[in-house]
Design a protein around this motif. Sequence first.
Motif, PDB file in Angstrom:
ATOM      1  N   LEU A  42       0.824  -1.200   0.000  1.00 36.06           N
ATOM      2  CA  LEU A  42       0.000   0.000   0.000  1.00 36.06           C
ATOM      3  C   LEU A  42       0.863   1.257   0.000  1.00 36.06           C
ATOM      4  O   LEU A  42       0.585   2.217  -0.734  1.00 36.06           O
ATOM      5  CB  LEU A  42      -0.927   0.000   1.219  1.00 36.06           C
ATOM      6  CG  LEU A  42      -1.860   1.208   1.360  1.00 36.06           C
ATOM      7  CD1 LEU A  42      -2.769   1.320   0.143  1.00 36.06           C
ATOM      8  CD2 LEU A  42      -2.678   1.110   2.629  1.00 36.06           C
ATOM      9  N   ALA A  43       1.936   1.266   0.804  1.00 34.38           N
ATOM     10  CA  ALA A  43       2.819   2.435   0.865  1.00 34.38           C
ATOM     11  C   ALA A  43       3.475   2.693  -0.490  1.00 34.38           C
ATOM     12  O   ALA A  43       3.585   3.845  -0.936  1.00 34.38           O
ATOM     13  CB  ALA A  43       3.892   2.232   1.939  1.00 34.38           C
ATOM     14  N   SER A  44       3.898   1.629  -1.163  1.00 33.50           N
ATOM     15  CA  SER A  44       4.530   1.775  -2.488  1.00 33.50           C
ATOM     16  C   SER A  44       3.544   2.328  -3.499  1.00 33.50           C
ATOM     17  O   SER A  44       3.873   3.212  -4.308  1.00 33.50           O
ATOM     18  CB  SER A  44       5.064   0.427  -2.966  1.00 33.50           C
ATOM     19  OG  SER A  44       6.127  -0.017  -2.153  1.00 33.50           O
ATOM     20  N   ASN A  49       1.505   6.723  -6.872  1.00 31.15           N
ATOM     21  CA  ASN A  49       0.373   7.541  -7.310  1.00 31.15           C
ATOM     22  C   ASN A  49       0.491   8.981  -6.849  1.00 31.15           C
ATOM     23  O   ASN A  49       0.016   9.891  -7.526  1.00 31.15           O
ATOM     24  CB  ASN A  49      -0.936   6.918  -6.826  1.00 31.15           C
ATOM     25  CG  ASN A  49      -1.326   5.700  -7.640  1.00 31.15           C
ATOM     26  OD1 ASN A  49      -1.695   5.817  -8.798  1.00 31.15           O
ATOM     27  ND2 ASN A  49      -1.216   4.520  -7.055  1.00 31.15           N
ATOM     28  N   GLY A  50       1.141   9.204  -5.705  1.00 29.39           N
ATOM     29  CA  GLY A  50       1.394  10.572  -5.268  1.00 29.39           C
ATOM     30  C   GLY A  50       2.299  11.304  -6.248  1.00 29.39           C
ATOM     31  O   GLY A  50       2.071  12.481  -6.574  1.00 29.39           O
ATOM     32  N   ARG A 123      15.020   2.386 -14.714  1.00 31.34           N
ATOM     33  CA  ARG A 123      16.015   2.456 -13.637  1.00 31.34           C
ATOM     34  C   ARG A 123      15.342   2.603 -12.273  1.00 31.34           C
ATOM     35  O   ARG A 123      15.752   1.958 -11.289  1.00 31.34           O
ATOM     36  CB  ARG A 123      16.970   3.626 -13.892  1.00 31.34           C
ATOM     37  CG  ARG A 123      17.789   3.488 -15.162  1.00 31.34           C
ATOM     38  CD  ARG A 123      18.819   4.607 -15.286  1.00 31.34           C
ATOM     39  NE  ARG A 123      19.531   4.528 -16.552  1.00 31.34           N
ATOM     40  CZ  ARG A 123      19.210   5.214 -17.636  1.00 31.34           C
ATOM     41  NH1 ARG A 123      18.163   6.043 -17.604  1.00 31.34           N
ATOM     42  NH2 ARG A 123      19.905   5.095 -18.754  1.00 31.34           N
ATOM     43  N   LEU A 124      14.333   3.451 -12.216  1.00 36.25           N
ATOM     44  CA  LEU A 124      13.647   3.665 -10.935  1.00 36.25           C
ATOM     45  C   LEU A 124      12.832   2.449 -10.518  1.00 36.25           C
ATOM     46  O   LEU A 124      12.679   2.172  -9.323  1.00 36.25           O
ATOM     47  CB  LEU A 124      12.737   4.896 -11.028  1.00 36.25           C
ATOM     48  CG  LEU A 124      13.447   6.247 -11.031  1.00 36.25           C
ATOM     49  CD1 LEU A 124      12.466   7.376 -11.311  1.00 36.25           C
ATOM     50  CD2 LEU A 124      14.155   6.494  -9.695  1.00 36.25           C
ATOM     51  N   LEU A 125      12.304   1.709 -11.481  1.00 39.77           N
ATOM     52  CA  LEU A 125      11.502   0.531 -11.169  1.00 39.77           C
ATOM     53  C   LEU A 125      12.336  -0.542 -10.477  1.00 39.77           C
ATOM     54  O   LEU A 125      11.811  -1.342  -9.705  1.00 39.77           O
ATOM     55  CB  LEU A 125      10.869  -0.020 -12.447  1.00 39.77           C
ATOM     56  CG  LEU A 125       9.834  -1.148 -12.280  1.00 39.77           C
ATOM     57  CD1 LEU A 125       8.692  -0.693 -11.383  1.00 39.77           C
ATOM     58  CD2 LEU A 125       9.299  -1.577 -13.641  1.00 39.77           C
ATOM     59  N   LEU A 130      10.643   4.185  -1.181  1.00 44.45           N
ATOM     60  CA  LEU A 130       9.445   4.988  -1.435  1.00 44.45           C
ATOM     61  C   LEU A 130       9.788   6.238  -2.247  1.00 44.45           C
ATOM     62  O   LEU A 130       8.975   6.708  -3.051  1.00 44.45           O
ATOM     63  CB  LEU A 130       8.781   5.377  -0.113  1.00 44.45           C
ATOM     64  CG  LEU A 130       8.201   4.220   0.709  1.00 44.45           C
ATOM     65  CD1 LEU A 130       7.540   4.754   1.977  1.00 44.45           C
ATOM     66  CD2 LEU A 130       7.196   3.417  -0.114  1.00 44.45           C
ATOM     67  N   THR A 131      11.004   6.768  -2.050  1.00 46.92           N
ATOM     68  CA  THR A 131      11.432   7.927  -2.844  1.00 46.92           C
ATOM     69  C   THR A 131      11.509   7.571  -4.318  1.00 46.92           C
ATOM     70  O   THR A 131      11.078   8.342  -5.186  1.00 46.92           O
ATOM     71  CB  THR A 131      12.804   8.418  -2.361  1.00 46.92           C
ATOM     72  OG1 THR A 131      12.730   8.741  -0.968  1.00 46.92           O
ATOM     73  CG2 THR A 131      13.245   9.650  -3.140  1.00 46.92           C
ATOM     74  N   ALA A 132      12.049   6.370  -4.614  1.00 49.91           N
ATOM     75  CA  ALA A 132      12.132   5.919  -6.001  1.00 49.91           C
ATOM     76  C   ALA A 132      10.734   5.693  -6.579  1.00 49.91           C
ATOM     77  O   ALA A 132      10.485   5.996  -7.751  1.00 49.91           O
ATOM     78  CB  ALA A 132      12.951   4.631  -6.086  1.00 49.91           C
TER      79      ALA A 132
END
Length: 228
Positions: A42-44, A49-50, A123-125, A130-132
């Motif tokens: 959920l946090a991810s 989505n944020g 790369r980010l995936l 959470l920052t990524a």
Amino acid sequence: MNEPLSLLTALLIGLFGASHCLVMCGGIAAATGNSSLPERRLASLLAFNGGRISSYAVAGLLVGAAGLWLQQLHDSLMLLLRSLAGVMLILMGLYVARWASWLTRIERLGQYLWRFLQPQTGRLLQQSSLTARFGLGMLWGWLPCGLIYSTLSWVAANGDPLLGALTMATFGLGTLPALLAGGLAAATLSRWLNHQLTRQLAGLLLIGYGLWTVTSVWLPVLDRSISH
């Protein structure tokens, strides 16, 4: 345009564009929420989505400022922008109701920008912080999407940067239930959003608002022409 009605319409566009959102972003949302721990999943998803909604708000701010500038150049440009916004609302209504899919052809407009951004998303995936995830969402917010471009044309017609940012953020919030449902496998919500009657009612509302937008723009012009 009336602000509460504009924000409500933006919410409806996002909410009932669910099937398109799931096609465009469902896969990446599922991959983002791929964790054995429910709270981590959920946090991810919320971080992703944020970031995505933040990009929509930035786009709304920029397009709203551009619309304001164009309207200040000449009054006729405002008529054209608002007429375009009304037509795009009608096209969105037809798409949401599944009566026509002409809207998706507009997605070709953003291909050049997306070719530059897409390698960064890979790369980010690969990173799990959470920052990524938030950064991934911000990049994914620029994915070519007919619904987004149509809503942005409507934002430009308002000619208000802050309202533009708020409208696009509201649109993004409307897309959130579908993508959270996809990421968390909430089948009941997905079925309700994709029910044909629900989609047709939402489509009719959007078409009606689009017709009202076009009519409200040109009726005063016609009245002035007749009176002269």
